[in-house]
Every structure is written in C-alpha cells, then in structure tokens.
Write an enzyme that holds these catalytic residues in place. Structure first.
Site, PDB file in Angstrom:
ATOM      1  N   ARG A  80       0.800  -1.229   0.000  1.00 45.00           N
ATOM      2  CA  ARG A  80       0.000   0.000   0.000  1.00 45.00           C
ATOM      3  C   ARG A  80       0.832   1.278   0.000  1.00 45.00           C
ATOM      4  O   ARG A  80       1.911   1.323   0.598  1.00 45.00           O
ATOM      5  CB  ARG A  80      -0.921   0.002   1.228  1.00 45.00           C
ATOM      6  N   HIS A 105      -0.898  -2.492  -4.525  1.00 47.16           N
ATOM      7  CA  HIS A 105      -0.334  -3.426  -5.502  1.00 47.16           C
ATOM      8  C   HIS A 105      -0.228  -2.868  -6.929  1.00 47.16           C
ATOM      9  O   HIS A 105      -0.554  -3.554  -7.901  1.00 47.16           O
ATOM     10  CB  HIS A 105      -1.156  -4.718  -5.512  1.00 47.16           C
ATOM     11  N   HIS A 179       3.089 -12.803  -5.308  1.00 48.19           N
ATOM     12  CA  HIS A 179       1.967 -12.925  -4.385  1.00 48.19           C
ATOM     13  C   HIS A 179       1.397 -14.347  -4.326  1.00 48.19           C
ATOM     14  O   HIS A 179       0.177 -14.533  -4.174  1.00 48.19           O
ATOM     15  CB  HIS A 179       0.874 -11.941  -4.805  1.00 48.19           C
ATOM     16  N   ASP A 251      -1.686  -9.780   8.549  1.00 51.39           N
ATOM     17  CA  ASP A 251      -1.542  -9.047   7.294  1.00 51.39           C
ATOM     18  C   ASP A 251      -0.546  -7.929   7.587  1.00 51.39           C
ATOM     19  O   ASP A 251      -0.880  -6.754   7.531  1.00 51.39           O
ATOM     20  CB  ASP A 251      -2.907  -8.503   6.839  1.00 51.39           C
ATOM     21  N   GLU A 315       5.221 -12.346   1.220  1.00 51.45           N
ATOM     22  CA  GLU A 315       5.569 -11.420   0.146  1.00 51.45           C
ATOM     23  C   GLU A 315       6.805 -10.627   0.551  1.00 51.45           C
ATOM     24  O   GLU A 315       6.713  -9.718   1.375  1.00 51.45           O
ATOM     25  CB  GLU A 315       4.394 -10.474  -0.116  1.00 51.45           C
TER      26      GLU A 315
HETATM   27  C1  BGC Z   1      -2.331  -7.481   1.325  1.00 52.28           C
HETATM   28  C2  BGC Z   1      -3.736  -7.827   1.735  1.00 52.28           C
HETATM   29  C3  BGC Z   1      -4.555  -7.964   0.490  1.00 52.28           C
HETATM   30  C4  BGC Z   1      -3.943  -9.046  -0.358  1.00 52.28           C
HETATM   31  C5  BGC Z   1      -4.682  -9.290  -1.642  1.00 52.28           C
HETATM   32  C6  BGC Z   1      -1.809  -8.596   0.494  1.00 52.28           C
HETATM   33  O1  BGC Z   1      -0.527  -8.289   0.065  1.00 52.28           O
HETATM   34  O2  BGC Z   1      -1.507  -7.242   2.428  1.00 52.28           O
HETATM   35  O3  BGC Z   1      -4.269  -6.828   2.572  1.00 52.28           O
HETATM   36  O4  BGC Z   1      -5.884  -8.254   0.768  1.00 52.28           O
HETATM   37  O5  BGC Z   1      -2.630  -8.715  -0.645  1.00 52.28           O
HETATM   38  O6  BGC Z   1      -4.843  -8.135  -2.334  1.00 52.28           O
END
Ligand code: BGC
Length: 350
Positions: A80, A105, A179, A251, A315
């Site tokens: 983010r 992302h 991811h 998360d 990640e």
């Molecule tokens: C994020 C999550 C998100 C997911 C899928 C992860 O990298 O931290 O908050 O929901 O990606 O988009």
C-alpha cells in the site's frame, strides 16, 4: 526442462503462454506470461507424493477478471501507498485509490495484469524463464519509463529462484514481489491454521485501520506476531490484539533480522500433515505475512473452493508506504541505478 504451450488470449487478444519448468526430482512449476503468474507448484510430501501447493485457477479466464493476486508478480509498487499519493523530489504524484483511500499493488492495472515477454533458458541444473515488461512513463500515475526483468528458475536442489531487476529514466518508487498463496498440504485441502510458521523477525511495522504503517517499528516480543520460534499459524490468530483485529488476522510487514546486506532467512513454514517445508530467503528488508483473510468462496482449481485462511503468503518486499515514510529503507530508484532483488523458495519434506 522447460516446456512451452499456449494458454489462451487476453480480452484484448494478446496471446498468453504457459511455461512448465521441471527438475530431476519431479518438482514442477508452471508460469504464465499474463502477470508472470505462478499457476502451479508441485512438490513431493514426506512419502514422495506430489501435490500442487499453490492456489489458483484451472484456466486463464478467471485470472483475467477476479484474481486476488494468486501467483502474480506485483508492481510497480507492491503493497500500500497511503492516501494514494506520494511526494518525490518536491513533486506530488496521485495514484488510483483501489483499496479504500489507499493505492494497493501497483494500481488498477499493475504488473499482475499485463502480458510479459518471455524467453526460456537452461543453465547448468536450472531451468527457467526470463520475463520482461516495460512500464510507460505515467503508467498508473508513476513517473519514469521502467524496464523490468523477472527471472524465475527451478534447480535440482528443489529451489525456486526469483530475481527482479529494474531501471528507470526518472526517479520512481519500486517495490516488486510475488503474491503466491501457499497451502503446503495441497491447494484446496482446507485451512493453514496447523502450519507451523517461523518468521525471522524481531520487529514489524504496526498499521492503522486502513493497513498503512504508523511509522513506528514495533517489537514482536510478547505479542501474537512473535514467530521467532515455530508456532502454528492458528495458535493466536484470533487473540484479542489490536493489530490482529485491524488485519482480520495476519496481514503485516515483518522486519527481517539481518546482519548485513545480501540474502537472509525470512521465514520457514512446516506443515506437519504432509511434512512439506518451505523456506524463504531474500535480499529484501521486509516480508508481508498474509493469511488469506479476504478469501471468500473463491472457485479455484479442480472444483476446490477457497475460503478465509486457506493459504498464506510470504511477500518479500520493502515496507508498505515507504514513499511517504522517509524513516523506512528507501524504495526510490533513480536513473543510472539498477534495482536488483532476489528471493529464493527452498522446498523439502520431513
Ligand atoms: C495485502 C492484503 C490484500 C492481499 C490481496 C496482500 O498483500 O496485504 O491486505 O488483501 O494482498 O490483495
């Protein structure tokens, strides 16, 4: 060995290819050129039985419209950016807010939603592919034409190497990751709460209610985020702890313990049922541990339905919102520099 086949077309008619990498132990990784997505990873369990341990879809179509980043390369900025904006060298850049008020992302059409140019190679015991993409100046609001190369390689030690390289003609934020959602007992086998996780991190970056780091570096000691000793993912996931409530589970970005630059151990996951082990090493400073909290009735491979906590992601990355956090390790790439980062997944069973 590398095999190449057609995997369909995007809605705008671009051909997508599927590459299959195999090694002499029967391990197999399939990657498609759309999003550089790792479509499947087959590894043996402790009895030598192969299973596909990553979530995904059987065909290209669902990847085009509703992929929660299964297997994908994420960029130009993974994770983010707060308020969907950042200031660089005195100039404000606005991004699409695609996650509440924030940019997530890489934007509306990030590196996970483009077709990459691919070329395969065989080098010693490693079979791999080199993926290339040029991100135009201004794409998704980011400055500079960026040339990105991602190299995937599988070797006979059951290691999967991911190498990221990028150059730019204007200063820009860069944060590249993959991811993949893992379930070491096999995709579609249920939740991962019994998987024992070790994260080599004494600290993490606490977040606010929109999952943007507050800027503080928090200690994991005495919290449910302490994975310095292997602990079942489910052991504390529902504890009354503010950070877990904010993330709807794990998360969070963990600050990898390191003694210097170069490859460091980020995490090791062990599934007691299958005996499969995944170790993640990286040159990156952080790793986002995400427990699939937002998965909800996803129709995945082989008729399997994926729900909350049916997988975990590790990640490797720079910290979220680094472009707005001068105190974090810099994620700015400048002309004349080459961004280089490596992550290795080491598979075994015991
Ligand atoms: C994020 C999550 C998100 C997911 C899928 C992860 O990298 O931290 O908050 O929901 O990606 O988009």
């Amino acid at each position: 060995m590398v095999k190449k086949e057609a995997f369909g077309n995007t809605t705008d008619g671009k051909a997508v290819e599927l590459y299959t990498l195999t090694n002499s132990h029967g391990m197999e990784v399939r990657i498609m050129t759309y999003g550089g997505v790792i479509v499947s990873v087959k590894t043996p369990d402790k009895a030598g039985r192969l299973a596909d341990i990553v979530l995904g879809y059987d065909t290209l179509t669902p990847y085009l419209s509703k992929n929660p980043y299964f297997g994908a390369i994420v960029g130009r900025y993974a994770n983010r950016i707060g308020g969907a904006r950042f200031t660089l060298d005195g100039k404000v850049y606005k991004l699409a807010a695609n996650d509440g008020p924030n940019a997530l992302h890489g934007g509306l059409k990030g590196f996970d939603k483009v077709v990459w140019q691919a070329e395969s190679f065989q080098k010693g015991d490693a079979a791999g592919i080199i993926l290339k993409y040029t991100s135009a100046d201004g794409e998704e609001g980011y400055p500079g034409t960026v040339h990105v190369t991602v190299t995937y390689a599988l070797n006979d030690k059951d290691e999967f190497h991911i190498d990221y390289q990028a150059t730019t003609d204007k200063a820009t934020p860069i944060n590249l990751t993959n991811h993949t959602y893992f379930n070491l007992d096999g995709e579609g086998s249920g939740d991962v709460l019994g998987t024992e996780m070790m994260i080599n991190a004494g600290h993490f970056t606490p977040v606010d209610s929109t999952l943007i780091p507050t800027g503080k570096i928090g200690s994991v000691t005495g919290t449910p985020l302490d994975f310095t000793k292997p602990t079942a993912i489910g052991a504390r996931i529902d504890d009354k702890y503010e950070q877990l409530a904010l993330g709807h589970g794990y998360d969070h970005n963990f600050v990898i313990n390191r003694t210097g630059p170069g490859l460091a151990l980020a995490a090791r996951a062990y599934d007691p049922k299958s005996g499969r082990v995944l170790e993640v090493d990286t040159t990156e400073p952080g790793v986002q541990f995400y427990t699939g909290n937002f998965l909800n009735a996803v129709n995945g491979k082989h008729g399997h339905v994926y729900n909350k906590r049916d997988a975990f992601c590790l990640e490797t990355q720079h910290y979220p919102d680094s472009p707005n956090k001068p105190e974090f390790p810099s994620a700015i790439l400048r002309p004349g520099q080459t961004f280089h980062s490596t992550t290795i997944w080491k598979f075994s069973a015991r």
